[in-house]
Structures are given as structure tokens and as C-alpha cells.
Design an enzyme around this catalytic site. Structure first.
Site, PDB file in Angstrom:
ATOM      1  N   PHE A 233     -40.248  23.681 -19.620  1.00 15.14           N
ATOM      2  CA  PHE A 233     -41.134  24.834 -19.477  1.00 15.14           C
ATOM      3  C   PHE A 233     -40.548  25.828 -18.479  1.00 15.14           C
ATOM      4  O   PHE A 233     -40.727  27.035 -18.614  1.00 15.14           O
ATOM      5  CB  PHE A 233     -42.514  24.368 -19.006  1.00 15.14           C
TER       6      PHE A 233
ATOM      7  N   LEU B 297     -47.388  17.722 -22.184  1.00 13.14           N
ATOM      8  CA  LEU B 297     -48.309  16.963 -23.044  1.00 13.14           C
ATOM      9  C   LEU B 297     -47.589  16.189 -24.137  1.00 13.14           C
ATOM     10  O   LEU B 297     -48.126  15.244 -24.695  1.00 13.14           O
ATOM     11  CB  LEU B 297     -49.364  17.898 -23.660  1.00 13.14           C
TER      12      LEU B 297
ATOM     13  N   VAL C  65     -42.488  20.367 -15.249  1.00 12.63           N
ATOM     14  CA  VAL C  65     -43.144  21.131 -14.184  1.00 12.63           C
ATOM     15  C   VAL C  65     -44.402  21.763 -14.764  1.00 12.63           C
ATOM     16  O   VAL C  65     -44.326  22.450 -15.801  1.00 12.63           O
ATOM     17  CB  VAL C  65     -42.224  22.236 -13.633  1.00 12.63           C
ATOM     18  N   VAL C  66     -45.523  21.490 -14.125  1.00  6.62           N
ATOM     19  CA  VAL C  66     -46.798  22.095 -14.533  1.00  6.62           C
ATOM     20  C   VAL C  66     -47.280  22.929 -13.351  1.00  6.62           C
ATOM     21  O   VAL C  66     -47.519  22.394 -12.264  1.00  6.62           O
ATOM     22  CB  VAL C  66     -47.834  21.016 -14.888  1.00  6.62           C
ATOM     23  N   ILE C  67     -47.353  24.239 -13.553  1.00  4.62           N
ATOM     24  CA  ILE C  67     -47.772  25.152 -12.478  1.00  4.62           C
ATOM     25  C   ILE C  67     -49.133  25.735 -12.844  1.00  4.62           C
ATOM     26  O   ILE C  67     -49.323  26.240 -13.953  1.00  4.62           O
ATOM     27  CB  ILE C  67     -46.748  26.277 -12.268  1.00  4.62           C
TER      28      ILE C  67
ATOM     29  N   GLU D  51     -54.464  30.349 -14.728  1.00 10.53           N
ATOM     30  CA  GLU D  51     -55.812  30.896 -14.477  1.00 10.53           C
ATOM     31  C   GLU D  51     -56.915  29.999 -15.002  1.00 10.53           C
ATOM     32  O   GLU D  51     -58.088  30.204 -14.692  1.00 10.53           O
ATOM     33  CB  GLU D  51     -55.920  32.283 -15.151  1.00 10.53           C
ATOM     34  N   THR D  52     -56.577  29.059 -15.868  1.00  9.36           N
ATOM     35  CA  THR D  52     -57.639  28.314 -16.565  1.00  9.36           C
ATOM     36  C   THR D  52     -57.591  26.814 -16.266  1.00  9.36           C
ATOM     37  O   THR D  52     -56.707  26.335 -15.571  1.00  9.36           O
ATOM     38  CB  THR D  52     -57.500  28.510 -18.091  1.00  9.36           C
TER      39      THR D  52
ATOM     40  N   HIS E 296     -56.629  24.665 -18.113  1.00  7.81           N
ATOM     41  CA  HIS E 296     -55.538  24.006 -18.839  1.00  7.81           C
ATOM     42  C   HIS E 296     -54.608  23.229 -17.909  1.00  7.81           C
ATOM     43  O   HIS E 296     -54.041  22.207 -18.304  1.00  7.81           O
ATOM     44  CB  HIS E 296     -54.744  25.040 -19.643  1.00  7.81           C
TER      45      HIS E 296
ATOM     46  N   ARG F 161     -39.755  20.585  -4.325  1.00  5.58           N
ATOM     47  CA  ARG F 161     -39.873  19.232  -4.893  1.00  5.58           C
ATOM     48  C   ARG F 161     -38.824  18.946  -5.962  1.00  5.58           C
ATOM     49  O   ARG F 161     -38.426  17.813  -6.158  1.00  5.58           O
ATOM     50  CB  ARG F 161     -41.294  19.020  -5.413  1.00  5.58           C
TER      51      ARG F 161
HETATM   52  N1  LIG Z   1     -48.617  25.225 -18.954  1.00  7.39           N
HETATM   53  C1  LIG Z   1     -47.659  24.228 -19.048  1.00  7.39           C
HETATM   54  C2  LIG Z   1     -47.502  23.474 -20.194  1.00  7.39           C
HETATM   55  N2  LIG Z   1     -48.288  23.727 -21.278  1.00  7.39           N
HETATM   56  C3  LIG Z   1     -47.920  23.300 -22.630  1.00  7.39           C
HETATM   57  C4  LIG Z   1     -48.411  21.884 -22.939  1.00  7.39           C
HETATM   58  O1  LIG Z   1     -47.680  20.907 -22.216  1.00  7.39           O
HETATM   59  C5  LIG Z   1     -48.216  21.596 -24.436  1.00  7.39           C
HETATM   60  O2  LIG Z   1     -46.836  21.728 -24.761  1.00  7.39           O
HETATM   61  C6  LIG Z   1     -49.021  22.542 -25.295  1.00  7.39           C
HETATM   62  O3  LIG Z   1     -50.387  22.476 -24.901  1.00  7.39           O
HETATM   63  C7  LIG Z   1     -48.898  22.189 -26.790  1.00  7.39           C
HETATM   64  O4  LIG Z   1     -49.320  20.868 -27.014  1.00  7.39           O
HETATM   65  N3  LIG Z   1     -46.567  22.484 -20.252  1.00  7.39           N
HETATM   66  C8  LIG Z   1     -45.755  22.221 -19.163  1.00  7.39           C
HETATM   67  O5  LIG Z   1     -44.911  21.321 -19.228  1.00  7.39           O
HETATM   68  N4  LIG Z   1     -45.909  22.964 -18.023  1.00  7.39           N
HETATM   69  C9  LIG Z   1     -46.831  23.961 -17.924  1.00  7.39           C
HETATM   70  O6  LIG Z   1     -46.933  24.613 -16.849  1.00  7.39           O
HETATM   71  C1  LIG Z   2     -50.547  24.648 -16.593  1.00  9.63           C
HETATM   72  C2  LIG Z   2     -50.832  25.614 -17.660  1.00  9.63           C
HETATM   73  O1  LIG Z   2     -51.228  25.274 -18.762  1.00  9.63           O
HETATM   74  C3  LIG Z   2     -50.744  27.037 -17.282  1.00  9.63           C
HETATM   75  O2  LIG Z   2     -49.371  27.399 -17.191  1.00  9.63           O
HETATM   76  C4  LIG Z   2     -51.397  27.901 -18.341  1.00  9.63           C
HETATM   77  O3  LIG Z   2     -51.750  29.072 -17.698  1.00  9.63           O
HETATM   78  P1  LIG Z   2     -53.237  29.658 -17.907  1.00  9.63           P
HETATM   79  O4  LIG Z   2     -54.188  28.607 -17.338  1.00  9.63           O
HETATM   80  O5  LIG Z   2     -53.251  30.934 -17.081  1.00  9.63           O
HETATM   81  O6  LIG Z   2     -53.421  29.887 -19.386  1.00  9.63           O
END
Ligand SMILES: Nc1c(NC[C@H](O)[C@H](O)[C@H](O)CO)[nH]c(=O)[nH]c1=O
Ligand SMILES: CC(=O)[C@@H](O)COP(=O)(O)O
Length: 142
Positions: free
Chosen positions: A11, A43, A66-68, A71-72, A74, A112
Site C-alpha cells: 500500500f 486484508l 502498513v495501515v495508516i 477519515e473513517t 475503515h 517503525r
Molecule cells: N487503507 C489501507 C488498506 N486498505 C485496503 C484493504 O486492505 C483491502 O485491500 C481492501 O479493503 C480490499 O479488500 N490496506 C492496507 O494495507 N493499508 C491501508 O492503509
Molecule cells: C486504513 C484505511 O483504510 C484508510 O487508508 C482509508 O482511508 P479513509 O478512512 O479516509 O477512507
């Protein structure tokens, strides 16, 4: 020598490059073979590992991503469910180190991901090695 598969969710490429360098550094320093595959997001990592186990080609796995927070809500889903999926696989006896960063911003991620700083990729590789060592110990005791 064991065989490891790094499953990366690409990502943020520059961050993954550091995490993978850290993980590979640990594994290759101990003489292990390392392959890398890429999935769209965190995911998809648990499913990719589950699919890879069916091939019975690897002894251990390292999840990299990396998951950052955005706004939501998610962020909670991606961070929590990827971790839950990986934990479920480890509870099934699969040696996996979880190197998926779940952070508030890129600054936290860089500290990290950087092998010369907190090296979470290297830490995840060490965790996978530790679980594999336990598997070997318990198998030998049988
Ligand atoms: N927002 C981030 C995601 N979002 C995508 C999900 O992981 C997934 O690929 C999608 O929902 C389709 O199933 N993934 C990350 O690895 N990092 C993020 O910050
Ligand atoms: C972690 C996420 O899914 C994020 O990058 C998605 O961003 P948003 O919550 O502003 O749609």
C-alpha cells in the site's frame, strides 16, 4: 535452512521496502531462503498465507504491510481484521510473524519500518523464527 514466504500488502511502497529489508536481513543472516509475494492490501494477507500453506512449500511466513488511519472507521477494520486473520492462522500452528504497521501517520510508520530504528519487519521475522523453533522442539519431543 528453512523456507520463508514474506506476504506483503504493498500500500505504501517506500515503507514496505524498509520493512522487507528488515525481515529479509534477519532471515537471510541465519541462512534461510526467502520469497516475497504481493497482495493489494492488509486484508488480503491472511487469505494469501492460507492459500500458500496448501502448497506446503514454506516453513514460516512474515506478514508485511502498513495501515495508516484515514477519515473513517475503515482503519479499525483493516488493522483489526488483518491481525485477527493472522492470529487465527498462528493458532492453527502456522509460524507467522506479524509485521503489519497500524499507525496514525507516516512519521510513526517510518520510525517503525526503518531497520536502523524500530525495525518492525525484523522483529516480525524473529517472531516467525521463534514459532518455528517451538514447532521443531515439540516435534522432536514426540
Ligand atoms: N487503507 C489501507 C488498506 N486498505 C485496503 C484493504 O486492505 C483491502 O485491500 C481492501 O479493503 C480490499 O479488500 N490496506 C492496507 O494495507 N493499508 C491501508 O492503509
Ligand atoms: C486504513 C484505511 O483504510 C484508510 O487508508 C482509508 O482511508 P479513509 O478512512 O479516509 O477512507
Amino acid at each position: 535452512m528453512s523456507r520463508f514466504l514474506i506476504v506483503e500488502a504493498r500500500f505504501y511502497s517506500h515503507l514496505n521496502d524498509m520493512l522487507i529489508a528488515g525481515a529479509k536481513g534477519v532471515l537471510e543472516a541465519e541462512g534461510h531462503d526467502v520469497d516475497v509475494i504481493t497482495v493489494p492490501g492488509a486484508l488480503e494477507i491472511p487469505a494469501a498465507i492460507a492459500l500458500a500453506t496448501e502448497a506446503e512449500r514454506y516453513d514460516g511466513y512474515v506478514a508485511i504491510g502498513v495501515v495508516i488511519r484515514g477519515e473513517t472507521y475503515h482503519f479499525e477494520i483493516v488493522a483489526g481484521e488483518s491481525a485477527r486473520g493472522i492470529m487465527a492462522l498462528t493458532m492453527d500452528g502456522i509460524a507467522i510473524g506479524n509485521g503489519i504497521l497500524t499507525v496514525e501517520n507516516e512519521e510513526q510508520a517510518i520510525v517503525r519500518a526503518d531497520p536502523s530504528q524500530k525495525d518492525k519487519g525484523g522483529e516480525a521475522a524473529k517472531a516467525a523464527l521463534a514459532l518455528l523453533d517451538l514447532q521443531d522442539k515439540f516435534a522432536a519431543a514426540e
